[in-house]
Every structure is written in C-alpha cells, then in structure tokens.
Design a protein around this motif. Structure first.
Motif, PDB file in Angstrom:
ATOM      1  N   PRO A 196       0.818  -1.224   0.000  1.00  0.00           N
ATOM      2  CA  PRO A 196       0.000   0.000   0.000  1.00  0.00           C
ATOM      3  C   PRO A 196       0.845   1.264   0.000  1.00  0.00           C
ATOM      4  O   PRO A 196       0.478   2.236  -0.647  1.00  0.00           O
ATOM      5  CB  PRO A 196      -0.829  -0.112   1.285  1.00  0.00           C
ATOM      6  N   VAL A 197       1.989   1.234   0.686  1.00  0.00           N
ATOM      7  CA  VAL A 197       2.781   2.457   0.793  1.00  0.00           C
ATOM      8  C   VAL A 197       3.443   2.808  -0.545  1.00  0.00           C
ATOM      9  O   VAL A 197       3.569   3.978  -0.897  1.00  0.00           O
ATOM     10  CB  VAL A 197       3.835   2.305   1.909  1.00  0.00           C
ATOM     11  N   MET A 199       2.304   2.184  -3.479  1.00  0.00           N
ATOM     12  CA  MET A 199       1.359   2.284  -4.593  1.00  0.00           C
ATOM     13  C   MET A 199       1.474   3.585  -5.395  1.00  0.00           C
ATOM     14  O   MET A 199       1.364   3.537  -6.622  1.00  0.00           O
ATOM     15  CB  MET A 199      -0.060   2.098  -4.050  1.00  0.00           C
ATOM     16  N   PRO A 200       1.709   4.750  -4.775  1.00  0.00           N
ATOM     17  CA  PRO A 200       1.903   5.961  -5.592  1.00  0.00           C
ATOM     18  C   PRO A 200       3.030   5.803  -6.610  1.00  0.00           C
ATOM     19  O   PRO A 200       2.888   6.244  -7.752  1.00  0.00           O
ATOM     20  CB  PRO A 200       2.246   7.034  -4.559  1.00  0.00           C
ATOM     21  N   ILE A 203       1.692   3.304  -9.430  1.00  0.00           N
ATOM     22  CA  ILE A 203       0.684   3.876 -10.322  1.00  0.00           C
ATOM     23  C   ILE A 203       1.326   4.841 -11.314  1.00  0.00           C
ATOM     24  O   ILE A 203       1.116   4.740 -12.526  1.00  0.00           O
ATOM     25  CB  ILE A 203      -0.421   4.569  -9.497  1.00  0.00           C
ATOM     26  N   ARG A 207       1.721   4.132 -15.437  1.00  0.00           N
ATOM     27  CA  ARG A 207       1.087   5.033 -16.403  1.00  0.00           C
ATOM     28  C   ARG A 207       2.116   5.686 -17.311  1.00  0.00           C
ATOM     29  O   ARG A 207       1.917   5.769 -18.524  1.00  0.00           O
ATOM     30  CB  ARG A 207       0.308   6.109 -15.668  1.00  0.00           C
ATOM     31  N   GLU A 224       3.080  12.416 -14.824  1.00  0.00           N
ATOM     32  CA  GLU A 224       3.370  11.182 -14.078  1.00  0.00           C
ATOM     33  C   GLU A 224       4.836  11.133 -13.669  1.00  0.00           C
ATOM     34  O   GLU A 224       5.183  10.726 -12.564  1.00  0.00           O
ATOM     35  CB  GLU A 224       3.049   9.961 -14.946  1.00  0.00           C
ATOM     36  N   MET A 227       5.341  13.436 -10.821  1.00  0.00           N
ATOM     37  CA  MET A 227       4.771  12.812  -9.618  1.00  0.00           C
ATOM     38  C   MET A 227       5.745  11.769  -9.052  1.00  0.00           C
ATOM     39  O   MET A 227       5.993  11.711  -7.845  1.00  0.00           O
ATOM     40  CB  MET A 227       3.451  12.140 -10.003  1.00  0.00           C
ATOM     41  N   PHE A 235       9.868  10.047  -0.191  1.00  0.00           N
ATOM     42  CA  PHE A 235      10.249   8.782   0.433  1.00  0.00           C
ATOM     43  C   PHE A 235      11.678   8.841   0.972  1.00  0.00           C
ATOM     44  O   PHE A 235      11.958   8.374   2.081  1.00  0.00           O
ATOM     45  CB  PHE A 235      10.115   7.630  -0.566  1.00  0.00           C
TER      46      PHE A 235
END
Lengths: 249, 245
Positions: A196-197, A199-200, A203, A207, A224, A227, A235
C-alpha cells in the motif's frame, strides 16, 4: 540521490594505535555509505544467492504470465508494462526481505549498528546495495521481455522511469524490511506493509511507461514523471528521518 | 488518559465529560439525519440517492482526522516515549478504519444508481482502498511484533509513513484529469478556481454533518483509548493476583 546536506564532515578515526582514550569520531558520511554498499556487493559477488534467486524468480514469473494469460501478439503489447512492474515489485520484495534477514540472522546488523557512523549512512548504504540488485533484475527483465515479447523496452526514457520507480520502491522497501525483519512472520509481513505504501510509485510508473511505450507525446506522461520524482524525494526524506527510530536498540 | 497509578479509580470528571460527549454525538447524529431526510430535499439531478453524500463526506472527514491524529500521536510518541501516545495512535487507526469503511460502502451505494456499477477503478476509489489497506497493514505490523517497546516504536513509524496514502487520496483528484469522482470543493484540473456551488440547504446540511462526524470521531477514539487502558489494568490486576498466590 543520497547526498545528505547536513551530514557530518568530521575527520576519519585516528590510527588504531593512538593511546588517547577518546570517543572515536564518525567516519565521513559518504565513505560510510559507500562502505556499506560495497560490503553488500562483495558479499553478493561471493555468494550470489540473492541475485540468482531474484533472476530465476523473474524468468519464472514471465513464464507464468505468458502461460496464464495465453498472450498473443496483441495482448502482449497491452500487458507488457504490467508484467514488467509486477515482476519488478515481486522480485524486489523477495530481494529486500532476504537482504535484511540475512543481516539479522548472521548478527551482522548489530555489528553495523555498533560502527561509529551515522545511522542514516547505514540506511543509504543498504538502499544503494539493494537498488543495484533490483535495477540489475529490472534490466535483465527488460531484455528478457524485449526478446520474448518482441517489444523493444530498452529505451532511454523507459530506463529512466524504471530507475525512478525502483529508487522509490527500494527506499521505502529497505525501511520497511528493517522493521518486518523483527516480526514473527516476516516473509509475509513485508509485502503487506510495502504494497500500500509504494502504490503511488507503482501507479505513476505504470502510467508513464505505458504512455511512453505507446509513443504518446510528452504532455501525456510528463505529469506522471513529475509525480514519480516528487514521491521519490518524499520517500527518501521520510526514510532518512525515520530510519534512526527503527534501529535504535 | 493513561492510568497513572496502579489501582487509582478512573477520574470522575473525565467520565462525566465522556458521557456528555456521548450524548452530544447521539443528539447531533439524530439531528443530522433529520436534516438529511426532511430538510435538504432530493438533489436536482441525482435525486434521493444524493442524501448518502452527507454521511459519505462526513465519515471521510472522520477518518482524515483520525489518521492525522495517528501522525501526531506517532511523532509525540517518538519524542516522549510515553506509551499513552501509542494507545492514542492505535485507537485512532481503528476508528479511522471503521470511518473509511463507511466512506467506501456509502460511496458504493451511491455509485450503483449514478455510475451503474458498484465499483470502478477510478483513481480516487483506488487510492482510498490503498489507504484502507495501509492502515490494515498497521494492525498486522502490531500483531506481528512481540516486544512491546519495539511494537510501539514501529507502529509510530509506520503510522507516519502510512499517512502518505491519505495525502495521495486527497491530492489525486486534484491532479489527475481522468477521474470521474465528483469534487465538491477546492480546485481541480477542470475547474482551477475551485467553486463551491451548492444551495444554502445543501451547504447547511453538509457542514452540520461534518461537525457531527468530527464530534463522533473524537468520542469513539476516547472510548477506544479507555477500553485499552481498562484492558491493561485488568492485565496488571491479573499479574498482581497471580503474584500473591
């Protein structure tokens, strides 16, 4: 990417035969980072246990994907990015949990923590070591997919995205695996904590890479990419601030 | 909120405050239901189903407050090492999980008539699920580590990291142009000025509901902290009794 602006720049420890009893000063930051990363690389060059299992795992995952999805030429093109990132994440998780688990089981983690270096230098050393392994696996995978799927993945932009993606993944993965290594079911806990951590990262990376693979103009994927870079910086900074608390005993 | 001495009774005035908060939550919630059903009326284009929106956004605010409190509790714990801040963090994670589960379920009931599907892999739906999973992982981490001091420390660290998924959920509809999730307030790609264009009745009901859920979250967290403290007291009593035998 691991430059620490506030890192100490004290002189290296005095020679061992000096008679004065004093606290040994810290080893220079970058040298400590390099030493930890180099130690990991040398240990791996001698045993080859992590990289072998990661590469074999990668090959098998690609096999499973092409058999399970019964990929024809059309389907291969639309799934190749997904196969790439799923495999990098799974093989990377495998490597990360081995890297810290081996350190703890041999007791060398305690020795590292006793060394007169900044804790974050240890962390970035481990990150660089892990990053090299994950990147190596990712490159092998890209060549493999280029050959087996007949889609050219070795492109400068794609390689850049793979590098950015693995930086984010390895940073947070190294931090979390240094926690999960103390848990009861550590092999299963790491993916649960990590997925979950990260995931950014995943994604944005997926993309951006599929847009580049489709030869879309840069306006389609530049957001993207940005991002991805921002998440990487967040992080790195977060892990730098928090790692000291994880390994304080 | 931690019990300082071993057998000290729970402070009377705190219990009073909690009772008052509980009553306030019940009254507020009843009132916001009345507003939702009787005052606001069906929405012009979406009809009756839009009424679920007030619970949807309210519960999301509740989970947002709870998860923010987890970060605050985590930072304070790492600085002071007082276990009560760990209990505070744990309570907030659990309440936040319940609140965001309510957000997801109410969102699905709304999506079925409006989007003609319970679920779609829209960026915001995906990110809120990731958020829920991150805090579920927090519970797994706690369960997996036996040493209490280390468990508290790791939980604080992970609670701070997991907040990335909350920020991701809030930011994603602002930066991704391809979401179909409505954005009620604040700037987006499609509408950079960030209009908040609703009728007075909708605005009143919404703000009342947001207030209700804020109070409700605080009350529930307090109960959860109290429960945890009671649990620890029982444990200590047990040890005392066993020692006397």
């Amino acid at each position: 990417m691991t430059v620490n602006p506030t890192g100490p720049t004290k002189k290296p420890a005095a020679s061992a035969d000096s008679q004065t009893v004093q606290r040994r000063p810290l080893t220079p930051y970058m040298r400590a980072v390099g030493a930890v990363a180099w130690k990991d690389l040398r240990a791996e060059l001698r045993s080859r246990e992590m990289i072998t299992s990661m590469v074999l795992f990668t090959v098998m995952t690609v096999m499973v994907f092409s058999l399970a999805l019964e990929l024809d030429a059309e389907a291969r093109k639309s799934t190749v990015v997904g196969v790439l990132w799923v495999t990098v994440v799974f093989a990377g998780t495998l490597g990360l949990s081995r890297s810290l688990a081996a350190e703890k089981d041999r007791g060398s983690l305690d020795a590292l923590l006793l060394a007169p270096v900044e804790r974050s230098a240890l962390f970035f050393g481990k990150v660089i070591g892990n990053l090299i392994f994950v990147l190596l696996v990712a490159l092998v995978l890209m060549v493999l997919l280029t050959v087996l799927f007949n889609i050219t993945l070795i492109e400068p932009l794609l390689v850049l995205i793979v590098i950015l993606g693995t930086v984010g993944f390895t940073t947070v993965g190294t931090l979390l695996s240094s926690m999960s290594v103390h848990a009861r079911a550590r092999e299963t806990l790491l993916p649960i904590l990590l997925m979950p951590v990260m995931m950014p990262v995943l994604i944005s990376a997926v993309r951006a890479s599929s847009a580049i693979l489709d030869d879309l103009p840069s306006s389609e994927w530049i957001a993207e990419l940005r991002m991805l870079a921002v998440v990487d910086v967040v992080f790195l900074l977060g892990a730098y601030l928090l790692f000291g608390f994880v390994v304080e005993e | 909120m931690a019990v300082s001495s071993q057998h000290a009774p729970y402070p009377e005035n705190r219990t009073r405050i909690l009772q008052a908060l509980t009553l306030a939550t019940l009254v507020l919630f009843a009132a916001s239901l009345v507003l939702d059903w009787a005052y606001v009326g069906p929405e012009r284009t979406q009809g009756e189903v839009q009424r679920v929106f007030y619970v949807h956004l309210g519960s999301f605010l509740g989970s947002f407050i709870a998860f923010t409190a987890v970060v605050v509790g985590g930072v304070i714990y790492l600085r002071t090492r007082n276990p009560k801040w760990d209990t505070f963090g744990l309570a907030n994670v659990e309440i936040g999980l319940v609140m965001s589960a309510i957000t997801i379920v109410t969102g699905m009931t709304w999506a079925k008539p409006i989007w003609n599907t319970w679920w779609t892999w829209d960026p915001r739906l995906t990110s809120v699920t990731i958020m829920w999973l991150a805090y579920a992982a927090y519970m797994m981490l706690r369960a997996g580590i036996e040493d209490p001091e280390r468990r508290r420390r790791f939980a604080a660290v992970y609670g701070i990291i997991a907040f990335a998924s909350v920020l991701f959920t809030i930011i994603i509809v602002r930066v991704k142009p391809d979401t179909i999730h409505p954005v009620v307030a604040g700037p987006t790609q499609a509408d950079p000025t960030g209009a908040f264009d609703v009728t007075d009745r909708i605005r009143n009901t919404l703000f009342f509901s947001l207030f209700t859920f804020t109070v409700m979250t605080a009350t529930l967290v307090w109960y959860r902290v109290r429960l945890e403290n009671l649990f620890e007291r029982v444990l200590r009593r047990k040890i005392d009794i066993l020692a006397e035998l």
